[in-house]
Design a protein around this motif. Structure first.
Motif, PDB file in Angstrom:
ATOM      1  N   THR A 385    -121.115  25.927  57.793  1.00  0.00           N
ATOM      2  CA  THR A 385    -122.229  26.868  57.623  1.00  0.00           C
ATOM      3  C   THR A 385    -122.614  26.973  56.152  1.00  0.00           C
ATOM      4  O   THR A 385    -123.798  26.947  55.796  1.00  0.00           O
ATOM      5  N   ARG A 386    -121.605  27.067  55.316  1.00  0.00           N
ATOM      6  CA  ARG A 386    -121.850  27.145  53.877  1.00  0.00           C
ATOM      7  C   ARG A 386    -122.564  25.884  53.381  1.00  0.00           C
ATOM      8  O   ARG A 386    -123.527  25.950  52.620  1.00  0.00           O
ATOM      9  N   LEU A 387    -122.092  24.726  53.809  1.00  0.00           N
ATOM     10  CA  LEU A 387    -122.687  23.462  53.378  1.00  0.00           C
ATOM     11  C   LEU A 387    -124.142  23.375  53.814  1.00  0.00           C
ATOM     12  O   LEU A 387    -125.025  22.990  53.030  1.00  0.00           O
ATOM     13  N   GLU A 388    -124.411  23.758  55.065  1.00  0.00           N
ATOM     14  CA  GLU A 388    -125.783  23.713  55.573  1.00  0.00           C
ATOM     15  C   GLU A 388    -126.699  24.633  54.770  1.00  0.00           C
ATOM     16  O   GLU A 388    -127.790  24.232  54.345  1.00  0.00           O
ATOM     17  N   LEU A 389    -126.271  25.862  54.558  1.00  0.00           N
ATOM     18  CA  LEU A 389    -127.110  26.840  53.880  1.00  0.00           C
ATOM     19  C   LEU A 389    -127.341  26.479  52.413  1.00  0.00           C
ATOM     20  O   LEU A 389    -128.448  26.605  51.896  1.00  0.00           O
ATOM     21  N   HIS A 390    -126.289  26.013  51.749  1.00  0.00           N
ATOM     22  CA  HIS A 390    -126.435  25.665  50.335  1.00  0.00           C
ATOM     23  C   HIS A 390    -127.408  24.497  50.160  1.00  0.00           C
ATOM     24  O   HIS A 390    -128.281  24.512  49.289  1.00  0.00           O
ATOM     25  N   LEU A 391    -127.265  23.484  51.012  1.00  0.00           N
ATOM     26  CA  LEU A 391    -128.170  22.339  50.932  1.00  0.00           C
ATOM     27  C   LEU A 391    -129.595  22.754  51.285  1.00  0.00           C
ATOM     28  O   LEU A 391    -130.563  22.313  50.644  1.00  0.00           O
ATOM     29  N   ALA A 392    -129.750  23.628  52.269  1.00  0.00           N
ATOM     30  CA  ALA A 392    -131.086  24.089  52.658  1.00  0.00           C
ATOM     31  C   ALA A 392    -131.734  24.910  51.555  1.00  0.00           C
ATOM     32  O   ALA A 392    -132.957  24.827  51.328  1.00  0.00           O
ATOM     33  N   LEU A 393    -130.950  25.693  50.824  1.00  0.00           N
ATOM     34  CA  LEU A 393    -131.485  26.471  49.703  1.00  0.00           C
ATOM     35  C   LEU A 393    -131.994  25.547  48.592  1.00  0.00           C
ATOM     36  O   LEU A 393    -133.041  25.799  47.988  1.00  0.00           O
ATOM     37  N   LYS A 394    -131.274  24.459  48.349  1.00  0.00           N
ATOM     38  CA  LYS A 394    -131.710  23.519  47.319  1.00  0.00           C
ATOM     39  C   LYS A 394    -132.948  22.750  47.785  1.00  0.00           C
ATOM     40  O   LYS A 394    -133.845  22.448  46.989  1.00  0.00           O
ATOM     41  N   ALA A 395    -132.994  22.417  49.080  1.00  0.00           N
ATOM     42  CA  ALA A 395    -134.183  21.753  49.612  1.00  0.00           C
ATOM     43  C   ALA A 395    -135.406  22.669  49.498  1.00  0.00           C
ATOM     44  O   ALA A 395    -136.527  22.210  49.229  1.00  0.00           O
ATOM     45  N   ARG A 396    -135.187  23.961  49.687  1.00  0.00           N
ATOM     46  CA  ARG A 396    -136.270  24.941  49.539  1.00  0.00           C
ATOM     47  C   ARG A 396    -136.778  24.961  48.100  1.00  0.00           C
ATOM     48  O   ARG A 396    -137.987  25.021  47.844  1.00  0.00           O
ATOM     49  N   ARG A 397    -135.868  24.892  47.149  1.00  0.00           N
ATOM     50  CA  ARG A 397    -136.283  24.802  45.750  1.00  0.00           C
ATOM     51  C   ARG A 397    -137.059  23.508  45.495  1.00  0.00           C
ATOM     52  O   ARG A 397    -138.061  23.489  44.796  1.00  0.00           O
ATOM     53  N   TRP A 398    -136.559  22.417  46.051  1.00  0.00           N
ATOM     54  CA  TRP A 398    -137.177  21.115  45.815  1.00  0.00           C
ATOM     55  C   TRP A 398    -138.638  21.105  46.260  1.00  0.00           C
ATOM     56  O   TRP A 398    -139.477  20.443  45.661  1.00  0.00           O
ATOM     57  N   ASN A 399    -138.950  21.861  47.297  1.00  0.00           N
ATOM     58  CA  ASN A 399    -140.336  21.927  47.772  1.00  0.00           C
ATOM     59  C   ASN A 399    -141.280  22.565  46.764  1.00  0.00           C
ATOM     60  O   ASN A 399    -142.497  22.425  46.866  1.00  0.00           O
ATOM     61  N   ARG A 400    -140.736  23.256  45.767  1.00  0.00           N
ATOM     62  CA  ARG A 400    -141.562  23.892  44.747  1.00  0.00           C
ATOM     63  C   ARG A 400    -141.736  23.015  43.503  1.00  0.00           C
ATOM     64  O   ARG A 400    -142.325  23.437  42.512  1.00  0.00           O
ATOM     65  N   ARG A 401    -141.220  21.816  43.536  1.00  0.00           N
ATOM     66  CA  ARG A 401    -141.225  20.950  42.347  1.00  0.00           C
ATOM     67  C   ARG A 401    -142.648  20.593  41.922  1.00  0.00           C
ATOM     68  O   ARG A 401    -143.554  20.520  42.767  1.00  0.00           O
ATOM     69  N   PRO A 402    -142.878  20.370  40.651  1.00  0.00           N
ATOM     70  CA  PRO A 402    -144.191  19.872  40.215  1.00  0.00           C
ATOM     71  C   PRO A 402    -144.380  18.429  40.659  1.00  0.00           C
ATOM     72  O   PRO A 402    -143.495  17.605  40.509  1.00  0.00           O
ATOM     73  N   ARG A 403    -145.524  18.140  41.239  1.00  0.00           N
ATOM     74  CA  ARG A 403    -145.830  16.774  41.672  1.00  0.00           C
ATOM     75  C   ARG A 403    -146.562  16.022  40.563  1.00  0.00           C
ATOM     76  O   ARG A 403    -147.393  16.592  39.889  1.00  0.00           O
ATOM     77  N   ILE A 404    -146.214  14.759  40.393  1.00  0.00           N
ATOM     78  CA  ILE A 404    -146.956  13.919  39.440  1.00  0.00           C
ATOM     79  C   ILE A 404    -147.276  12.591  40.109  1.00  0.00           C
ATOM     80  O   ILE A 404    -146.608  12.214  41.077  1.00  0.00           O
TER      81      ILE A 404
END
Length: 404
Positions: A385-404
């Protein structure tokens, strides 16, 4: 073009506007002026006599932004300097500032719309002078421009460009190079950067990259730059280059309230031109990670961005990554629970470090973790559960990345 022809262009400008005009290079040297046309105030006469702009006048002009301007601006009058208001027109060719054209206009402070009208009248001469000063500045500028184009094409994987860069950059397998990509943004997306900001960043980056001794090759785009760094010049070349770029582009620093930011990503151990495309991809991902992950700081390397290597290259993050995380987000009206959980994971269960980061009492921290447990129906600190949530939180951040 000869100096006589430059003078003719300045005189054409003065004739068209019925006022005095002068041309300075970027060092403050007076290149040409309209000796027989229009008016010249005492400040300009001093420059004419010395063949360079006096320091006090340059300092006043610099206060108005002439040192980094990429668009025409107004320099206000200064009675102490016996200086009337004037329009400053930056001369730009191929993304390089080549000089400054000044046109005296006592009315422009009260009527700022005169700036655009003035530039429209003299646009042909302005473009001509910019190109001429570019050609005069250095016989190597054209070669530098061509190499920049080739280098960026090589980073995109074009075979001919890869071969050319390998030849003139002297790349060989005995070297271990670093590729750095710096992204400038005013928000979560580089498309928020205005045309003026993009031009200013490009010019600042051009000047910084071209003068930095550790740079083997570089290419500057409107919203990001990419440079190939020597392995043996200085241990922290990427960091020092980042700092210089941030200062030159006016990017904000962590903790201040400016929206402009510069983030740099580094890919290391590059040994041949054929590895440029993959190194460029990795450096871009590292820079994007720095933009969304506070733990990384403003500069990150491919080797240290952890889960983002997997998220960026192996995962699809455009949909729901974790139903568990989505349920927590839906129940968390303030965002405090989601933020607490991510910090808890990032700090490796160090309760005191989490409490210090969030400015919480340990009791409040335990309360939030228990509330998360109640919402999810499972223990967020347990194994899978911890692994899933931690990875999902980082994926959520990644969606906010600046696109170039």
């Amino acid at each position: 073009m000869s100096e006589r022809e430059i003078q003719a262009a300045i005189d054409e400008i003065a004739d068209a506007l019925h006022t005095g005009a002068s041309l300075d290079d970027l060092t403050g040297r007076l290149v040409a002026y309209s000796a027989q046309h229009g008016r010249a105030d005492d400040a300009r006469v001093r420059a004419l006599l010395n063949r360079e702009v006096p320091e006090d006048i340059r300092e006043w002009e610099s206060r108005h932004g002439t040192g980094t301007a990429v668009e025409p601006l107004i320099v206000r009058a200064n009675r102490d300097l016996k200086m009337e208001a004037r329009i400053c027109v930056p001369l730009i060719h191929r993304g390089v500032r080549t000089g400054l054209l000044y046109v005296i206009d006592p009315l422009v402070e009260e009527h700022p719309d005169r700036v655009a009208a003035t530039v429209d009248i003299i646009r042909v001469q302005v473009d001509l002078l910019a190109a001429v000063l570019y050609e005069m500045a250095s016989p190597h500028l054209d070669e530098r421009h061509q190499r920049e184009v080739e280098f960026f094409a090589a980073c995109q994987g074009e075979p001919a460009a890869l071969a050319s860069v390998a030849a003139w950059a002297g790349l060989r397998s005995t070297l271990s190079l670093r590729l750095a990509v710096s992204i400038f943004t005013t928000g979560s997306d580089v498309t928020e950067v205005s045309e003026t900001q993009a031009a200013q960043v490009r010019l600042a980056s051009q000047q910084t990259v071209s003068r930095y001794p550790s740079v083997i090759a570089g290419a500057v785009q409107d919203t990001h730059s990419v440079v190939l760094l020597r392995p043996d010049n200085e241990a922290n070349a990427a960091l020092h280059l980042h700092q210089r770029l941030a200062s030159a582009s006016g990017a904000g620093r962590p903790g201040d309230n400016r929206r402009e930011r510069l983030y740099t990503g580094v890919a290391e151990n590059l040994r041949s031109a054929d590895e440029l495309p993959e190194a460029y991809r990795r450096a871009v991902i590292a820079a994007q990670t720095a933009a969304v992950e506070p733990e990384s700081g403003t500069i990150a390397s491919w080797e240290t961005i952890g889960p983002y290597r997997l998220i960026a290259t192996r995962m699809r993050t455009d949909g729901t990554v974790s139903d568990l995380l989505e349920s927590l987000i839906g129940a968390d009206t303030t965002g405090d629970l989601v933020g607490t959980l991510e910090v808890f994971y990032d700090k490796g269960d160090n309760v005191q470090a989490v409490a210090d980061t969030l400015h919480l009492h340990r009791t409040s921290l335990y309360y939030r973790i228990n509330k998360i447990r109640d919402i999810l129906g499972v223990d967020p600190l347990n194994g899978a559960t911890r692994l899933e949530l931690h990875l999902a939180l980082k994926a959520r951040r990644w969606n906010r990345r600046p696109r170039i």
